[in-house]
Design a protein around this motif. Structure first.
Motif, PDB file in Angstrom:
ATOM      1  N   PHE A 118      48.487  56.047  26.142  1.00  0.00           N
ATOM      2  CA  PHE A 118      49.018  56.994  27.129  1.00  0.00           C
ATOM      3  C   PHE A 118      48.276  56.874  28.454  1.00  0.00           C
ATOM      4  O   PHE A 118      48.901  56.796  29.519  1.00  0.00           O
ATOM      5  N   SER A 122      49.922  55.658  31.940  1.00  0.00           N
ATOM      6  CA  SER A 122      49.997  56.686  32.992  1.00  0.00           C
ATOM      7  C   SER A 122      48.871  56.551  34.011  1.00  0.00           C
ATOM      8  O   SER A 122      48.633  57.478  34.795  1.00  0.00           O
ATOM      9  N   GLU A 144      50.275  65.043  33.191  1.00  0.00           N
ATOM     10  CA  GLU A 144      50.937  63.964  32.455  1.00  0.00           C
ATOM     11  C   GLU A 144      50.983  64.277  30.956  1.00  0.00           C
ATOM     12  O   GLU A 144      51.959  63.971  30.291  1.00  0.00           O
ATOM     13  N   LEU A 145      49.908  64.887  30.430  1.00  0.00           N
ATOM     14  CA  LEU A 145      49.875  65.240  29.009  1.00  0.00           C
ATOM     15  C   LEU A 145      50.931  66.280  28.665  1.00  0.00           C
ATOM     16  O   LEU A 145      51.455  66.286  27.551  1.00  0.00           O
ATOM     17  N   GLN A 148      54.037  64.897  27.244  1.00  0.00           N
ATOM     18  CA  GLN A 148      53.873  64.003  26.089  1.00  0.00           C
ATOM     19  C   GLN A 148      53.885  64.813  24.792  1.00  0.00           C
ATOM     20  O   GLN A 148      52.849  65.067  24.192  1.00  0.00           O
ATOM     21  N   LYS A 149      55.061  65.218  24.358  1.00  0.00           N
ATOM     22  CA  LYS A 149      55.167  66.056  23.152  1.00  0.00           C
ATOM     23  C   LYS A 149      54.677  65.323  21.906  1.00  0.00           C
ATOM     24  O   LYS A 149      54.033  65.922  21.045  1.00  0.00           O
ATOM     25  N   GLU A 150      54.973  64.032  21.798  1.00  0.00           N
ATOM     26  CA  GLU A 150      54.546  63.282  20.615  1.00  0.00           C
ATOM     27  C   GLU A 150      53.021  63.181  20.560  1.00  0.00           C
ATOM     28  O   GLU A 150      52.413  63.344  19.502  1.00  0.00           O
ATOM     29  N   LEU A 151      52.401  62.935  21.722  1.00  0.00           N
ATOM     30  CA  LEU A 151      50.942  62.851  21.763  1.00  0.00           C
ATOM     31  C   LEU A 151      50.323  64.217  21.472  1.00  0.00           C
ATOM     32  O   LEU A 151      49.316  64.310  20.773  1.00  0.00           O
ATOM     33  N   GLN A 152      50.931  65.274  21.969  1.00  0.00           N
ATOM     34  CA  GLN A 152      50.414  66.615  21.705  1.00  0.00           C
ATOM     35  C   GLN A 152      50.470  66.959  20.221  1.00  0.00           C
ATOM     36  O   GLN A 152      49.651  67.719  19.730  1.00  0.00           O
TER      37      GLN A 152
END
Length: 158
Positions: A118, A122, A144-145, A148-152
Motif C-alpha cells: 500500500f 500510494s 490514503e488509509l 483502503q477497506k481491505e487493508l483496514q
C-alpha cells in the motif's frame, strides 16, 4: 489569584514539555501544532475537562495506552525517521516501515506485506515532494488509509 496563576503555569509547563496539548476536545478542534494554537487547545481541554473524559472513554483522540494519541506517536516516529522511512515506503519493505505498520495495527506477516504494498503504491500521495513535513506525511497516510477497506480489515487500529 496566586493559585490560579500557579495552576495555569503548571498546566502550561506540563504541555510545553509534552510538545502538544495531548488529547481532548481542544486537540480535536485545533490540530495545527503551533505554540499559540496548542496553548489554546490545552486551555480548551482544561476548561471543558474533556481530557479526563476522553482518557476514560477512549474518545477525543485519547487511547487506552495513555495521553499521547496514536497519531502523535506516529508523527514523532515519522519525524525522527522520515528520510529512511521515505526510502522504505518507496521500496515497500524495511524495518522502519514494519514498525510504522505495527503502530497502525498491522501485526501479522500478511498485514505487513499488504501495508508495504500500500505505501509503495500510494507513495506519491503520501509523500508528494521532498519538502513534505512529518505531520503532512501522517495526514496523507491516514487519508490514503481511509480508502483502503481491505487493508483496514487486516490492520486493526489504522
Amino acid at each position: 489569584m496566586k493559585k490560579v496563576l500557579f495552576t495555569v503555569l503548571f498546566l502550561f509547563s506540563a504541555s510545553a514539555f509534552a510538545g502538544d496539548s495531548g488529547c481532548g476536545l481542544g486537540s480535536v478542534i485545533i490540530s495545527k501544532n503551533s505554540k499559540g494554537l496548542q496553548l489554546l487547545s490545552m486551555t480548551t481541554n482544561s476548561f471543558f475537562l474533556t481530557q479526563p473524559l476522553g482518557i476514560t472513554s477512549g474518545t477525543s483522540g485519547c487511547s487506552s495506552r495513555g495521553i499521547v494519541m496514536n497519531d502523535k506517536e506516529v508523527q514523532y516516529f515519522v519525524e525522527v525517521n522520515q528520510k529512511e522511512l521515505s526510502r522504505e515506503m518507496a521500496q515497500g519493505h524495511g524495518q522502519l516501515l514494519a514498525t510504522l505498520a505495527n503502530m497502525k495495527g498491522c501485526t501479522d506477516t500478511q498485514a505487513l506485506m499488504a501495508f508495504g504494498a500500500f505505501t509503495q503504491s500510494s507513495y506519491t500521495s503520501i509523500i508528494p515532494n521532498a519538502n513534505t513535513s512529518p505531520s503532512e506525511v501522517v495526514q496523507n497516510l491516514n487519508k490514503e488509509l481511509a480508502g483502503q477497506k481491505e487493508l483496514q480489515s487486516v490492520c486493526h487500529g489504522s
